[in-house]
Scaffold this active site. Structure first.
Site, PDB file in Angstrom:
ATOM      1  N   PRO A   1       0.825  -1.209   0.000  1.00 16.58           N
ATOM      2  CA  PRO A   1       0.000   0.000   0.000  1.00 16.58           C
ATOM      3  C   PRO A   1       0.859   1.259   0.000  1.00 16.58           C
ATOM      4  O   PRO A   1       1.891   1.318   0.664  1.00 16.58           O
ATOM      5  CB  PRO A   1      -0.793  -0.121   1.305  1.00 16.58           C
ATOM      6  CG  PRO A   1      -0.801  -1.579   1.607  1.00 16.58           C
ATOM      7  CD  PRO A   1       0.507  -2.093   1.124  1.00 16.58           C
ATOM      8  N   GLU A   2       0.442   2.255  -0.776  1.00 11.13           N
ATOM      9  CA  GLU A   2       1.134   3.542  -0.797  1.00 11.13           C
ATOM     10  C   GLU A   2       0.267   4.567  -0.078  1.00 11.13           C
ATOM     11  O   GLU A   2      -0.769   4.230   0.511  1.00 11.13           O
ATOM     12  CB  GLU A   2       1.437   3.924  -2.246  1.00 11.13           C
ATOM     13  CG  GLU A   2       2.351   2.899  -2.929  1.00 11.13           C
ATOM     14  CD  GLU A   2       2.763   3.288  -4.335  1.00 11.13           C
ATOM     15  OE1 GLU A   2       2.791   4.497  -4.653  1.00 11.13           O
ATOM     16  OE2 GLU A   2       3.058   2.381  -5.132  1.00 11.13           O
TER      17      GLU A   2
END
Length: 290
Positions: A2-3
């Site tokens: 996840p960013e």
């Protein structure tokens, strides 16, 4: 992994459900998920019982829950971690690692819920950080992200020129700017027409500002659509996947036509990962740091 947009989507969901809730109990099912809490799983739970969550905060890809004692629960989702808000009677997930139970109904709509940390690959982790409510010490070295008021664009531009590296490598450097990962770096570089190997010391102030504007643009768009998801491993607190993958312009589109000029998208090997770019819109510059 996840960013920033994915983690921010999770933060907003948690904020709805857990702020103001008091922790009644904690169950740690896999010690690896609290491995950074060196006192162990039992101590992790003991430190949290009876405390109230006062906020949900984020820096880059890290989340933390400030507590009414001034301490905090710090969370990193790793490759596959999920923080799910579930009804207590919902069957346990296959890869449930930590369960946090609250006292009585509360949160959004007053509904009864519990917080579950689910992590298939166990690369994520939770830990209690004493005195970490404002900014946990383990992440104090991480730079502000481009949406934080503490982010200084001029300081970032100066640091970028001093670093003397490739542009994408700099965007992934969490000591310069946090929250930017492989996907959004490629999308922002395509939008700003910059090649991933552009030497940072050659960037003008206007070009750096353009890259930052593009980073904010693609991340804001991803936030509106709930983040990017390519499989079932990234979900928000309600178990719903993001949809920004439908709007990607370059990432993962090898040999497909560029939506701007029609040239087939190129894939290069980069730091044991991939970089996607348009050879026409993003030509390899002189002095590129490949």
């Amino acid at each position: 992994m996840p960013e920033l947009p994915e983690v921010e989507v999770v933060r907003r969901g948690l904020e709805q459900w857990v702020v103001g809730r008091t922790i009644a109990g904690v169950s740690v099912y896999n010690p690896r998920s609290v491995r950074r809490h060196t006192a162990g799983g039992a101590d992790f739970g003991d430190r949290l019982r009876g405390l109230t969550v006062t906020a949900v905060r984020r820096r880059g890809k890290y989340l933390w829950l400030p507590l009414d004692t001034g301490d905090a629960v710090l969370a990193h989702l790793g490759m596959s971690g999920q923080l799910l808000v579930q009804p207590p009677d919902r069957p346990d997930e296959k890869h449930l690692r930590v369960r946090i139970v609250f006292t009585g109904p509360g949160g959004a709509g007053g509904a009864d819920r519990e917080l579950r940390f689910v992590d298939q690959r166990t690369f994520g982790h939770l830990m209690v950080v004493p005195g970490g409510a404002e900014l946990p010490a383990p992440i104090a070295h991480i730079a502000p992200d481009p949406f934080e008021s503490a982010f200084d664009p001029d300081a970032f531009a100066a640091a970028l020129r001093r670093r003397r590296t490739g542009l994408k490598r700099a965007l992934l450097d969490q000591s310069l700017i946090s929250g930017v990962g492989n996907i959004y770096a490629d999308e922002a570089l395509w939008l700003s027409r910059q090649h991933w190997a552009r030497a940072t010391e050659t960037l003008t102030a206007a070009e750096t500002a353009g890259v930052l504007d593009s980073v904010r643009t693609v991340m804001s768009a991803a936030l509106r659509e709930g983040g990017t998801s390519f499989d079932s491993l990234y979900v928000n607190v309600n178990g719903e996947s993001g949809y920004f993958d439908r709007s990607l312009r370059v990432y993962g589109r090898r040999d497909e036509p560029c939506v701007r000029c029609g040239t087939p998208i190129r894939r290069d090997v980069f730091m044991n990962r991939s970089s996607f770019s348009c050879p026409t819109c993003q030509p390899v510059p002189e002095g590129a740091r490949l």
